[in-house]
Design a protein around this motif. Structure first.
Motif, mmCIF file in Angstrom:
data_model
loop_
_atom_site.group_PDB
_atom_site.id
_atom_site.type_symbol
_atom_site.label_atom_id
_atom_site.label_comp_id
_atom_site.label_asym_id
_atom_site.label_seq_id
_atom_site.Cartn_x
_atom_site.Cartn_y
_atom_site.Cartn_z
ATOM 1 N N ILE A 77 -1.555 4.597 28.070
ATOM 2 C CA ILE A 77 0.014 5.039 27.921
ATOM 3 C C ILE A 77 0.267 5.923 28.986
ATOM 4 O O ILE A 77 -0.024 6.933 29.056
ATOM 5 C CB ILE A 77 -0.108 5.679 26.390
ATOM 6 C CG1 ILE A 77 -0.339 4.859 25.340
ATOM 7 C CG2 ILE A 77 1.495 5.738 26.267
ATOM 8 C CD1 ILE A 77 -0.499 5.232 24.017
ATOM 9 N N PHE A 78 1.261 5.571 29.717
ATOM 10 C CA PHE A 78 1.789 6.405 30.965
ATOM 11 C C PHE A 78 3.198 6.838 30.415
ATOM 12 O O PHE A 78 3.636 7.703 31.214
ATOM 13 C CB PHE A 78 2.073 5.294 32.106
ATOM 14 C CG PHE A 78 0.649 4.830 32.436
ATOM 15 C CD1 PHE A 78 -0.430 5.646 33.237
ATOM 16 C CD2 PHE A 78 0.323 3.436 32.030
ATOM 17 C CE1 PHE A 78 -1.567 5.128 33.428
ATOM 18 C CE2 PHE A 78 -1.039 3.045 32.237
ATOM 19 C CZ PHE A 78 -2.025 3.745 32.921
ATOM 20 N N GLU A 79 3.742 6.459 29.682
ATOM 21 C CA GLU A 79 5.260 7.028 29.180
ATOM 22 C C GLU A 79 5.117 8.544 28.851
ATOM 23 O O GLU A 79 4.458 8.864 27.976
ATOM 24 C CB GLU A 79 6.026 6.238 28.231
ATOM 25 C CG GLU A 79 6.465 4.679 28.579
ATOM 26 C CD GLU A 79 5.102 3.726 28.474
ATOM 27 O OE1 GLU A 79 4.040 4.188 28.013
ATOM 28 O OE2 GLU A 79 5.446 2.595 28.767
ATOM 29 N N ASN A 80 6.217 9.303 29.457
ATOM 30 C CA ASN A 80 6.168 10.365 29.096
ATOM 31 C C ASN A 80 4.760 11.475 28.939
ATOM 32 O O ASN A 80 4.456 12.100 28.046
ATOM 33 C CB ASN A 80 6.737 10.899 27.787
ATOM 34 C CG ASN A 80 8.110 10.210 27.657
ATOM 35 O OD1 ASN A 80 8.432 9.067 27.092
ATOM 36 N ND2 ASN A 80 9.206 10.991 28.033
ATOM 37 N N ARG A 81 4.036 11.233 30.001
ATOM 38 C CA ARG A 81 2.678 11.983 30.321
ATOM 39 C C ARG A 81 2.675 12.889 31.449
ATOM 40 O O ARG A 81 3.371 12.474 32.161
ATOM 41 C CB ARG A 81 1.455 10.555 30.675
ATOM 42 C CG ARG A 81 0.323 11.247 30.951
ATOM 43 C CD ARG A 81 -0.757 10.232 31.443
ATOM 44 N NE ARG A 81 -1.305 9.325 30.416
ATOM 45 C CZ ARG A 81 -2.260 9.419 29.356
ATOM 46 N NH1 ARG A 81 -2.970 10.556 29.653
ATOM 47 N NH2 ARG A 81 -2.683 8.574 28.571
ATOM 48 N N ARG A 92 1.011 15.206 26.089
ATOM 49 C CA ARG A 92 2.295 15.641 25.677
ATOM 50 C C ARG A 92 2.326 16.813 25.260
ATOM 51 O O ARG A 92 1.376 17.369 24.874
ATOM 52 C CB ARG A 92 2.960 14.424 24.938
ATOM 53 C CG ARG A 92 3.041 13.115 25.648
ATOM 54 C CD ARG A 92 3.587 12.189 24.631
ATOM 55 N NE ARG A 92 3.789 10.726 25.229
ATOM 56 C CZ ARG A 92 4.153 9.491 24.427
ATOM 57 N NH1 ARG A 92 3.990 9.708 23.109
ATOM 58 N NH2 ARG A 92 4.132 8.417 24.998
ATOM 59 N N HIS A 110 7.716 15.708 24.549
ATOM 60 C CA HIS A 110 8.059 15.320 26.239
ATOM 61 C C HIS A 110 6.699 15.495 26.749
ATOM 62 O O HIS A 110 5.685 15.543 26.190
ATOM 63 C CB HIS A 110 9.014 16.356 26.597
ATOM 64 C CG HIS A 110 8.642 17.734 26.323
ATOM 65 N ND1 HIS A 110 7.718 18.391 27.274
ATOM 66 C CD2 HIS A 110 8.860 18.561 25.477
ATOM 67 C CE1 HIS A 110 7.847 19.742 27.032
ATOM 68 N NE2 HIS A 110 8.235 19.659 25.629
ATOM 69 N N ALA A 111 6.823 15.108 28.261
ATOM 70 C CA ALA A 111 5.542 15.172 29.074
ATOM 71 C C ALA A 111 4.962 16.599 28.991
ATOM 72 O O ALA A 111 5.613 17.577 28.631
ATOM 73 C CB ALA A 111 5.875 14.589 30.431
ATOM 74 N N GLU A 197 1.362 7.201 20.156
ATOM 75 C CA GLU A 197 2.399 6.525 20.423
ATOM 76 C C GLU A 197 2.956 6.227 21.702
ATOM 77 O O GLU A 197 3.037 6.954 22.477
ATOM 78 C CB GLU A 197 3.525 7.259 19.331
ATOM 79 C CG GLU A 197 3.211 7.766 18.151
ATOM 80 C CD GLU A 197 2.670 6.793 17.213
ATOM 81 O OE1 GLU A 197 3.098 5.623 17.239
ATOM 82 O OE2 GLU A 197 1.563 6.937 16.553
ATOM 83 N N TYR A 198 3.429 4.963 21.937
ATOM 84 C CA TYR A 198 3.927 4.550 23.177
ATOM 85 C C TYR A 198 5.365 5.324 23.379
ATOM 86 O O TYR A 198 5.656 5.593 24.823
ATOM 87 C CB TYR A 198 4.180 3.021 23.333
ATOM 88 C CG TYR A 198 2.905 2.362 23.722
ATOM 89 C CD1 TYR A 198 2.444 2.087 25.004
ATOM 90 C CD2 TYR A 198 2.166 1.912 22.735
ATOM 91 C CE1 TYR A 198 1.266 1.605 25.166
ATOM 92 C CE2 TYR A 198 0.823 1.153 22.823
ATOM 93 C CZ TYR A 198 0.667 1.053 24.035
ATOM 94 O OH TYR A 198 -0.696 0.402 24.449
ATOM 95 N N THR A 199 6.208 5.640 22.529
ATOM 96 C CA THR A 199 7.351 6.069 22.578
ATOM 97 C C THR A 199 7.464 7.503 21.927
ATOM 98 O O THR A 199 6.904 7.663 20.861
ATOM 99 C CB THR A 199 8.386 5.386 21.811
ATOM 100 O OG1 THR A 199 8.393 5.140 20.404
ATOM 101 C CG2 THR A 199 8.538 4.042 22.394
ATOM 102 N N VAL A 200 8.226 8.433 22.413
ATOM 103 C CA VAL A 200 8.189 9.874 21.907
ATOM 104 C C VAL A 200 9.002 9.887 20.684
ATOM 105 O O VAL A 200 8.856 10.853 19.741
ATOM 106 C CB VAL A 200 8.687 10.923 22.953
ATOM 107 C CG1 VAL A 200 7.809 11.033 24.086
ATOM 108 C CG2 VAL A 200 10.482 10.502 23.404
#
Length: 225
Positions: A77-81, A92, A110-111, A197-200
């Motif tokens: 998972i790279f979103e918000n990392r 996160r 958030h990241a 989770e993929y999304t925050v």
């Protein structure tokens, strides 16, 4: 809702929901819909107010405590990392805003490499719109910059609550320690003990569901009467 509370407590995968619940696709559909409609946030605030009234307190708190929690993010998972260089955590951060009873009112994810103070500004709208009685927010040195100045613009005092500079090691500080206790009990909910989770937005929803479950347990005798 019972299925969602089961997931947040046990951390099971959607496809592993017990047969006593509806099909996982239906449960996930409602989770996604209620998340987008901000239903979890509304239920969470309502139950917080009920629990405060149960303790003979004003339903709206006059002070909040704020702090961040760095958690590892699931692989692939790279979103918000991002990497929290201070705590050496690749994942996160969760910004938690709690009252003096440890109840989570608002959360922001958030990241991990974002600084606490600027990231906490995303909670400004919730702070100002949901509670007109608020007078003070407690936090550590990380929030004593842009966040403190932003709160001052709206007449809310920020108080830096940290250990005296002359002391060493861990020192529990009054009121400031409340949010640390809240962070500790999140470890009892397997869905949020780590970021899956993929999304925050989903991360925030599960944090609120954990608090919702705690509030329901607290006010259960009141509901039965």
């Amino acid at each position: 809702m019972d299925a969602l509370l089961y997931v947040v407590r046990t951390g099971c995968q959607w496809r592993n929901l017990p047969e006593c619940f509806p099909k996982w696709q239906s449960v996930y559909w409602y989770f996604s819909r209620w998340k987008k409609q901000n239903i979890f946030a509304e239920i969470n605030c309502l139950l917080n107010r009920v629990d405060r009234k149960r303790e003979n307190k004003n339903e709206n708190p006059s002070s909040f405590c704020i702090d961040s929690q760095s958690v590892k993010l699931s692989p692939m998972i790279f979103e918000n990392r991002g990497t929290d260089a201070n705590k050496k955590v690749n994942g996160r951060k969760r910004q938690l805003l709690v009252d003096t009873g440890g109840r989570i009112w608002f959360a922001h994810v958030h990241a991990g490499n974002d600084h606490d103070g600027p990231a906490a500004l995303y909670l400004s709208a919730d702070i100002l719109c949901q509670n007109q009685r608020l007078q003070k927010i407690y936090g550590d040195q990380a929030y004593n910059g842009v966040f403190a100045r932003k709160m001052k613009e709206f007449g809310i005092e920020f108080e830096k609550a940290s250990r005296p500079e002359s002391t060493r090691g861990f020192v529990p500080v009054a009121k400031r320690w409340v949010v640390e206790g809240t962070i500790a009990w999140t470890n009892f909910f397997r869905r949020i003990v780590k970021e899956y989770e993929y999304t925050v937005s989903s991360s925030v929803a599960w944090i609120l569901l954990a608090n919702i479950q705690l509030m329901l347990q607290r006010i259960k005798p009141l509901l039965q009467t």
